[in-house]
Design an enzyme around this catalytic site. Structure first.
Site, short mmCIF file in Angstrom:
data_model
loop_
_atom_site.label_atom_id
_atom_site.label_comp_id
_atom_site.label_asym_id
_atom_site.label_seq_id
_atom_site.Cartn_x
_atom_site.Cartn_y
_atom_site.Cartn_z
N GLU A 1 -7.63 -11.73 38.62
CA GLU A 1 -9.02 -12.18 38.57
C GLU A 1 -9.35 -13.06 39.77
O GLU A 1 -8.55 -13.89 40.19
CB GLU A 1 -9.27 -12.98 37.28
CG GLU A 1 -10.70 -13.47 37.14
CD GLU A 1 -10.90 -14.45 36.00
OE1 GLU A 1 -12.05 -14.63 35.58
OE2 GLU A 1 -9.90 -15.04 35.54
N LYS B 1 -16.25 -8.55 30.19
CA LYS B 1 -15.61 -9.66 29.48
C LYS B 1 -16.47 -10.10 28.30
O LYS B 1 -17.67 -10.35 28.45
CB LYS B 1 -15.37 -10.83 30.43
CG LYS B 1 -14.60 -11.99 29.80
CD LYS B 1 -14.34 -13.10 30.80
CE LYS B 1 -13.51 -14.21 30.17
NZ LYS B 1 -13.27 -15.31 31.11
N CYS C 1 -8.84 -13.23 31.82
CA CYS C 1 -8.63 -14.68 31.77
C CYS C 1 -8.20 -15.11 30.37
O CYS C 1 -7.29 -14.54 29.79
CB CYS C 1 -9.89 -15.42 32.23
SG CYS C 1 -9.60 -17.18 32.59
#
Length: 576
Positions: free
Chosen positions: A285, A355, A446
């Site tokens: 990321e 996400k 994440c």
């Protein structure tokens, strides 16, 4: 003897227990992972609760507030600096937010204690504690909201054998197990001299249950290693990079030299230097921040689209014959999405996952509509919009892929050249003929990987994932302790699902675990630059019990225990 010097109702006694919970927590979590520390923290919690039972509930809540801040300062002291770097606030606001974080993230202690208090257990020697204490603690873990979640089950990380129980009951099942072990230990200590007592025999029965769970862990560690499908093995060769680039703060967005250096570093690391090319390249990321590869009008208008970034992804795939997994930002109908994207060498197309669980005050600003002035305080906070659905990313392994250099390496900022090569009908037909197998990736972006619920919903569909990949950026936190705590919490997803897990972090710690949560590579350390090339097996024989049934049985079990106890207590009170 101890109580001759310190009263059970004294401030000093309660402070010692609060620090016992805090110190036990920090040493129970990664990187220390002392199993005994987790037991110490939970036993300290038991004695604190008994001490608080002797005061009013409001004073007890005040002590729990103190506990939340002690936990903050002992186990999660890295948070103020992280808040400042992620959201751009000053020191005063970050410290103020730190105190607020401690309260919100440890609300579970208030629920835990309330359930325990109304269960009316007056002594640690009562056998009721064997089930009441674990049920109350586990239920509070499952119910209460946390920003960066930690559960009692995370404190069991010092025992890879006990951790295998997560394949049946998940991290919440480990919470129950740890609290059950601690309660059993207390009963044994209290009654080891009275071997004919009912309490001692009950504790021995509990110990036998714990032994069975340990035996299951030993069996699973040995069984998983021997249960691979040997007839049609699916070996996926992977190249994972860790560029250790600095966080992409907003003032660097227009800095051409920063972006150029960042892209060059990622590009040079991702070009393999060995003969056998990988089938998958994993880029973490924010390795290339701010940008995306969708050449749309709205992306160009907001300067999100980067032709160089697209050129790098296309070049890497063309050069290696590999699929490329990476992170990017893209506008979708004026909604800014944080995405995990998989560029597929087979057809030159990209699959994207949006996400779903965004980081508060980092990726979005809670209550911004009601309090717009917050934006002037949290200046670095992004404006991402969460995704709505889980989505598997489907990659392909193609046989006889050879590494070769596409023409015009100097034209990375002109991706049309590479796009044209992927549209060749002849080449596409050859790839289909040489297709060995397809594989499915469960993407976790994440800190999504810390939430077991976000993983479970992938197993409700017909098509199941074969590998978990977590790409993350911990450089914002600039704390080695945080990186280890984050990584340690993520590792449990491998055990819960029975699947290998790849964790690729931009600044560390980057690791790979097999279905038992056992490391498969030497990790890339904190603030190290490096790569790892490895092969993983994707032929899991069957789903784990946990992915089939989730937390349902544990919910029912804990609720029944507490309801039964409350009914019993109410009947006793009515009779008296």
């Amino acid at each position: 003897m101890f109580y001759n010097f310190i009263s059970k109702d004294s401030i000093l006694y309660r402070l010692i227990l609060c620090f016992g919970i805090g110190i036990g927590t920090v040493f129970g979590l990664s990187p220390f992972s002392f199993f005994s520390a987790g037991v110490f923290a939970s036993i300290s919690c038991i004695f604190l609760f008994f001490s608080l039972n002797r005061t009013s509930i409001w004073k007890a809540f005040l002590w729990l507030l103190i506990l939340s801040q002690i936990l903050n300062f002992t186990a999660f002291y890295w948070i103020p600096g992280a808040i400042s770097r992620i959201s751009g606030v000053n020191t005063f606001v970050s410290i103020l937010f730190f105190f607020l974080y401690g309260l919100i993230s440890h609300l579970k202690f208030f629920l835990f204690y309330t359930l325990f208090r109304f269960s009316k257990i007056d002594s640690a020697s009562k056998t009721y504690i064997l089930l009441i204490f674990p049920a109350a603690g586990t239920l509070s873990d499952m119910i209460t909201f946390q920003i960066f979640p930690w559960y009692w089950g995370n404190l069991i990380s010092g025992s890879i054998v006990f951790e295998q129980f997560a394949s049946i009951c998940g991290v919440y099942g480990l919470s129950f197990l740890l609290l059950f072990i601690s309660s059993t230990f207390l009963i044994l200590v209290n009654y080891y001299k009275y071997k004919n007592s009912k309490e001692f025999k009950t504790s021995i029965a509990s110990l036998i249950c714990i032994t069975f769970i340990y035996g299951f862990g030993l069996y699973r560690i040995g069984y998983i290693n021997q249960s691979q499908n040997e007839l049609k093995p699916k070996n996926l060769s992977v190249l994972m990079i860790q560029p250790d680039t600095s966080p992409g703060t907003k003032d660097l967005k227009a800095d051409a030299s920063y972006l150029s250096a960042t892209m060059s570093k990622v590009f040079s690391l991702a070009i393999p230097t060995f003969e056998n090319s990988p089938s998958l390249i994993v880029i973490p990321e924010s390795a290339i921040p701010f940008h995306g590869t969708i050449d749309s009008e709205e992306n160009r208008k907001e300067k999100i689209y980067s032709s160089t970034m697209e050129g790098i992804i296309l070049y890497l795939s063309k050069h290696t014959g590999a699929d490329v997994l990476f992170n990017e930002l893209n506008l979708d109908e004026n909604k800014l999405r944080n995405q995990v994207s998989l560029f597929k060498n087979l057809d030159g197309k990209t699959e994207r996952y949006n996400k779903r669980r965004l980081l508060p005050f980092g990726e979005y600003l809670p209550m911004e509509k009601n309090f717009p002035f917050l934006r002037s305080i949290f200046q670095e906070t992004s404006r991402y919009v969460p995704g709505e659905f889980p989505k598997l990313l489907i990659g392909n392994k193609i046989q006889n892929q050879r590494s070769f250099l596409p023409p015009e390496i100097s034209k990375l900022n002109e991706p049309k050249t590479y796009r044209y090569e992927f549209s060749s009908i002849v080449e596409h037909t050859n790839k289909i003929r040489n297709l060995e197998y397809s594989y499915s990736i469960l993407p976790l972006l994440c800190y999504e990987a810390m939430f077991t619920e976000l993983v479970l919903d992938y197993f409700q569909n017909e098509q199941k994932p074969e590998v978990l990949i977590n790409i993350t950026n911990d450089s914002w936190f600039d704390s080695e302790l945080e990186a280890y705590q984050h990584s340690g919490a993520v590792r449990l997803r491998a055990i819960e699902t029975g699947l290998p897990l790849i964790r690729s972090a931009v600044s560390g710690i980057s690791e790979v675990w097999d279905a038992r949560g056992i490391p498969m590579i030497v990790p890339i350390g904190f603030h190290e630059t490096g790569t790892r090339a490895f092969s993983i097996r994707l032929d899991a024989i069957e789903s784990t019990i946990y992915t089939r049934f989730g937390n349902s049985f544990l919910w029912i079990f804990c609720i029944l225990i507490l309801i039964s106890r409350l009914i019993f207590v109410s009947r006793i009170e009515r009779k008296s």
